[in-house]
Enzyme design. Structure first.
Site, PDB file in Angstrom:
ATOM      1  N   LEU A 119     -21.618  -1.321  -3.493  1.00 28.42           N
ATOM      2  CA  LEU A 119     -22.886  -1.397  -2.764  1.00 28.42           C
ATOM      3  C   LEU A 119     -23.342  -0.037  -2.275  1.00 28.42           C
ATOM      4  O   LEU A 119     -24.532   0.167  -2.049  1.00 28.42           O
ATOM      5  CB  LEU A 119     -22.760  -2.394  -1.610  1.00 28.42           C
ATOM      6  CG  LEU A 119     -22.502  -3.828  -2.078  1.00 28.42           C
ATOM      7  CD1 LEU A 119     -22.142  -4.736  -0.920  1.00 28.42           C
ATOM      8  CD2 LEU A 119     -23.719  -4.377  -2.812  1.00 28.42           C
ATOM      9  N   GLY A 160     -17.096  -0.037  -2.774  1.00 28.20           N
ATOM     10  CA  GLY A 160     -18.038   1.046  -3.013  1.00 28.20           C
ATOM     11  C   GLY A 160     -19.200   0.699  -3.925  1.00 28.20           C
ATOM     12  O   GLY A 160     -20.136   1.492  -4.066  1.00 28.20           O
ATOM     13  N   TYR A 167       0.805  -1.219   0.000  1.00 32.59           N
ATOM     14  CA  TYR A 167       0.000   0.000   0.000  1.00 32.59           C
ATOM     15  C   TYR A 167       0.843   1.276   0.000  1.00 32.59           C
ATOM     16  O   TYR A 167       0.334   2.346  -0.315  1.00 32.59           O
ATOM     17  CB  TYR A 167      -0.936   0.034   1.211  1.00 32.59           C
ATOM     18  CG  TYR A 167      -1.898  -1.116   1.315  1.00 32.59           C
ATOM     19  CD1 TYR A 167      -2.163  -1.945   0.233  1.00 32.59           C
ATOM     20  CD2 TYR A 167      -2.551  -1.387   2.520  1.00 32.59           C
ATOM     21  CE1 TYR A 167      -3.047  -3.013   0.353  1.00 32.59           C
ATOM     22  CE2 TYR A 167      -3.437  -2.440   2.635  1.00 32.59           C
ATOM     23  CZ  TYR A 167      -3.676  -3.256   1.550  1.00 32.59           C
ATOM     24  OH  TYR A 167      -4.553  -4.297   1.666  1.00 32.59           O
ATOM     25  N   HIS A 196       0.371 -11.886   1.770  1.00 30.25           N
ATOM     26  CA  HIS A 196      -0.632 -11.111   1.042  1.00 30.25           C
ATOM     27  C   HIS A 196      -1.270 -11.900  -0.093  1.00 30.25           C
ATOM     28  O   HIS A 196      -2.420 -11.622  -0.471  1.00 30.25           O
ATOM     29  CB  HIS A 196       0.022  -9.847   0.485  1.00 30.25           C
ATOM     30  CG  HIS A 196      -0.929  -8.730   0.241  1.00 30.25           C
ATOM     31  ND1 HIS A 196      -0.543  -7.413   0.220  1.00 30.25           N
ATOM     32  CD2 HIS A 196      -2.263  -8.706   0.001  1.00 30.25           C
ATOM     33  CE1 HIS A 196      -1.586  -6.631  -0.015  1.00 30.25           C
ATOM     34  NE2 HIS A 196      -2.632  -7.400  -0.165  1.00 30.25           N
ATOM     35  N   SER A 253     -13.307  -5.232   2.104  1.00 35.67           N
ATOM     36  CA  SER A 253     -14.201  -4.679   1.075  1.00 35.67           C
ATOM     37  C   SER A 253     -15.645  -5.145   1.258  1.00 35.67           C
ATOM     38  O   SER A 253     -16.264  -5.646   0.326  1.00 35.67           O
ATOM     39  CB  SER A 253     -13.709  -5.054  -0.319  1.00 35.67           C
ATOM     40  OG  SER A 253     -12.337  -4.782  -0.478  1.00 35.67           O
ATOM     41  N   PRO A 254     -16.229  -4.977   2.462  1.00 34.77           N
ATOM     42  CA  PRO A 254     -17.601  -5.444   2.690  1.00 34.77           C
ATOM     43  C   PRO A 254     -18.645  -4.682   1.875  1.00 34.77           C
ATOM     44  O   PRO A 254     -19.783  -5.134   1.760  1.00 34.77           O
ATOM     45  CB  PRO A 254     -17.808  -5.231   4.196  1.00 34.77           C
ATOM     46  CG  PRO A 254     -16.835  -4.152   4.562  1.00 34.77           C
ATOM     47  CD  PRO A 254     -15.643  -4.380   3.677  1.00 34.77           C
TER      48      PRO A 254
END
Length: 274
Positions: free
Chosen positions: A188, A186, A36, A102, A181-182
């Site tokens: 949802l 983005g 990241y 990862h 990423s629930p």
């Protein structure tokens, strides 16, 4: 993942405010990765509150133009040690509480990788071992070398692949599922756009969110929260944000209680076979 130093002048996007708002709201896990490019920033944001944080980071993925996938996985024992030392320096700490591979490697046996990670546990440099982007077989083989504490995978209403093999394996082994990423990066959140055409699954999401007086994104996080008891394992939703106000909204999602019929409607509407 997207946390960066900002000169926008918007206090809501100040990374120190974002992270400290999370901690003030009772969040304890802060998740980053060498990929990241923000480990130094994360380290600075938690420097005065290190003991309040379960600090998680990841290693092994290196971006490259020479691979069609755009990245390579370096998971050999020497790289495990080298990556950990580099992350510790960038984070400004003497321990990483949860350290993930990862991405699975196609060339290095996972037993070698986890064996090297187990050495780091014994040395006190990491507290627990995690895996991300692996198979159920990888998880079982890794767990046979050293207990795996957490498995981080994409899990949301819109992405259910993890339910086929990985969730049952994690439940069997007592591994916590960290659901990144629930809101599906983005996607949802977009289901709440009344101006956009809506299919049946979006209508269901909007209707139930409206009933509870919450956003579509908050409802999506609440759905992930509900998966733990259903599948018999601990589930930790891991939403990412670059705004303090969104942190508060994400945390508030844990208070949403969905009834059995609401859960049935949501799950059925967003089923991959629907």
């Amino acid at each position: 993942m997207r946390l960066r130093d900002t000169e926008s002048g918007d206090p809501d996007r100040d990374p120190f405010r974002v992270v400290n708002t999370a901690l003030d709201e009772g969040v304890v896990m802060i998740d980053t990765a060498e990929l990241y490019g923000n480990e130094e920033l994360v380290g600075r944001t938690i420097a005065g509150r290190r003991d309040d944080v379960v600090l998680a980071s990841k290693f092994g993925v290196v971006l490259t133009d020479s691979n069609p996938e755009g990245f390579e996985v370096h998971a050999d024992a020497e790289n495990v040690r080298r990556s950990c030392e580099a992350s510790l320096r960038r984070l400004g700490t003497d321990r990483i509480d949860l350290y993930y591979l990862h991405h699975r490697s196609e060339t290095v046996p996972i037993e070698e990788t986890v064996g090297a990670m187990a050495d780091l546990v014994r040395q006190g440099k990491i507290g627990a071992i995690g895996l991300s982007n692996v198979t159920a077989d990888d998880l079982r083989r890794a767990h046979a070398v050293h207990p795996v504490a957490a498995l981080q995978e994409h899990w949301s209403l819109a992405e259910r692949t993890v339910e086929r093999d990985l969730v049952p394996a994690a439940a069997e082994l007592g591994v916590t599922l960290v659901a990144h990423s629930p809101t599906s990066h983005g996607v949802l959140h977009g289901a709440a756009d009344d101006a956009a055409p809506a299919d049946e699954k979006q209508v269901v999401l909007r209707e139930i969110a409206t009933t509870h007086g919450v956003s579509a994104g908050q409802l999506a996080i609440a759905w992930v929260h509900s998966r733990g008891p259903l599948h018999g394992l601990d589930v930790v939703p891991l939403p990412g944000t670059t705004r303090a106000s969104h942190v508060r909204a994400n945390v508030a999602a844990q208070e949403i209680v969905l009834g059995p019929e609401e859960l049935r409607r949501l799950t059925a509407a967003w089923s991959p076979t629907a």
